[in-house]
Scaffold this motif. Sequence first.
Motif, short mmCIF file in Angstrom:
data_model
loop_
_atom_site.label_atom_id
_atom_site.label_comp_id
_atom_site.label_asym_id
_atom_site.label_seq_id
_atom_site.Cartn_x
_atom_site.Cartn_y
_atom_site.Cartn_z
N LYS A 75 0.86 -1.27 -0.20
CA LYS A 75 0.13 0.11 -0.07
C LYS A 75 0.97 1.34 0.19
O LYS A 75 0.52 2.36 -0.42
CB LYS A 75 -0.97 -0.07 1.29
N ASN A 125 -7.12 2.67 -8.05
CA ASN A 125 -8.29 1.35 -8.28
C ASN A 125 -7.31 0.16 -7.44
O ASN A 125 -7.96 -0.51 -6.91
CB ASN A 125 -8.61 1.11 -9.47
N SER A 128 -7.65 0.94 -3.68
CA SER A 128 -8.78 0.70 -3.32
C SER A 128 -9.25 -0.73 -3.19
O SER A 128 -9.81 -1.26 -2.31
CB SER A 128 -9.91 1.30 -4.32
N SER A 129 -8.81 -1.51 -4.04
CA SER A 129 -8.91 -2.97 -4.29
C SER A 129 -8.26 -3.70 -3.09
O SER A 129 -8.85 -4.71 -2.51
CB SER A 129 -8.53 -3.74 -5.61
N LYS A 131 -8.08 -2.68 -0.12
CA LYS A 131 -8.93 -2.34 0.92
C LYS A 131 -10.15 -3.44 1.39
O LYS A 131 -10.77 -3.35 2.27
CB LYS A 131 -9.43 -1.04 1.18
N SER A 132 -10.39 -4.02 0.24
CA SER A 132 -11.45 -5.27 0.26
C SER A 132 -11.13 -6.26 1.30
O SER A 132 -9.83 -6.91 1.46
CB SER A 132 -11.71 -5.57 -1.05
N SER A 133 -12.30 -6.97 1.90
CA SER A 133 -12.02 -7.98 2.79
C SER A 133 -12.81 -9.42 2.07
O SER A 133 -12.67 -10.27 2.70
CB SER A 133 -12.63 -7.97 4.18
N LYS A 134 -12.63 -9.34 0.58
CA LYS A 134 -13.28 -10.26 -0.11
C LYS A 134 -12.00 -11.42 0.12
O LYS A 134 -11.01 -11.11 0.47
CB LYS A 134 -13.70 -9.89 -1.40
N ASN A 135 -12.39 -12.32 -0.96
CA ASN A 135 -11.09 -13.37 -1.09
C ASN A 135 -9.78 -12.57 -1.49
O ASN A 135 -9.70 -11.98 -2.39
CB ASN A 135 -11.71 -14.09 -2.47
N LYS A 136 -8.81 -13.07 -0.59
CA LYS A 136 -7.64 -12.18 -0.68
C LYS A 136 -6.91 -12.48 -2.08
O LYS A 136 -6.05 -11.73 -2.72
CB LYS A 136 -6.49 -12.96 0.31
N VAL A 139 -8.55 -10.48 -4.72
CA VAL A 139 -8.23 -9.07 -4.34
C VAL A 139 -6.81 -8.36 -4.69
O VAL A 139 -6.45 -7.47 -5.56
CB VAL A 139 -8.25 -8.76 -2.74
N ASN A 142 -6.71 -8.59 -8.44
CA ASN A 142 -7.40 -7.02 -9.05
C ASN A 142 -6.29 -6.14 -9.18
O ASN A 142 -6.06 -5.26 -9.89
CB ASN A 142 -8.46 -6.84 -8.03
#
Length: 197
Positions: A75, A125, A128-129, A131-136, A139, A142
């Motif tokens: 990051k 982008n 930002s992607s 920061k998601s807690s979806k499937n690492k 993420v 992306n």
Amino acid sequence: MAQITFLSLFFLTFNVIAMAKTTPLSSFSTTTNINKTYNNFIKTSCNNATYPTVCLTSLLPYATVVKLNRLRLVKKALSVTLKYASATQSTISNLAKAKNISKGNAAVLKDCIEDIQDSIAYTLNALSSLKSSKNKKFVISNAQTWTSAAITDEYSCTDGISDEDVSPVVKKKIRNCILRIARMSSNALYLLNHLKY
């Protein structure tokens, strides 16, 4: 007895002062060791990056923020890239607005500004992607895609300048700015590629 009390008080005061003076030194020593650990983490992480020197000089100042966290390191690499990309966009915009610039150079610079704007958007982008807690795995994939797209646009700017008849001074200034952010983006991609799922 007064002499014993005076000596006892003297030694007690001396010991308290001595202990007070040594405590910050040990605390300083601990802080120094922690900072060395954080610095070594950055050095080790940048050691095999695409552009290790650029990686080290751009990220080492943030060692105490990153600590030993690979995601924070990625990051920060993207954030630092954004900072330099914005500065590059300003530099190129100022060159395009110069009074003595030819129409041809101005057109090439305008295209380059658009490439840098796209690069900034893609890097945002990517950040930002993360920061998601979806499937690492998803993420990270992306973020890798966005960062790759940013690199493509950065190099599109230098390709456009190479293809056109741009003054050598303008060409050199832009190429130096673009190469710096392209190298930072490449390093961010390298660090992304080495994140664990």
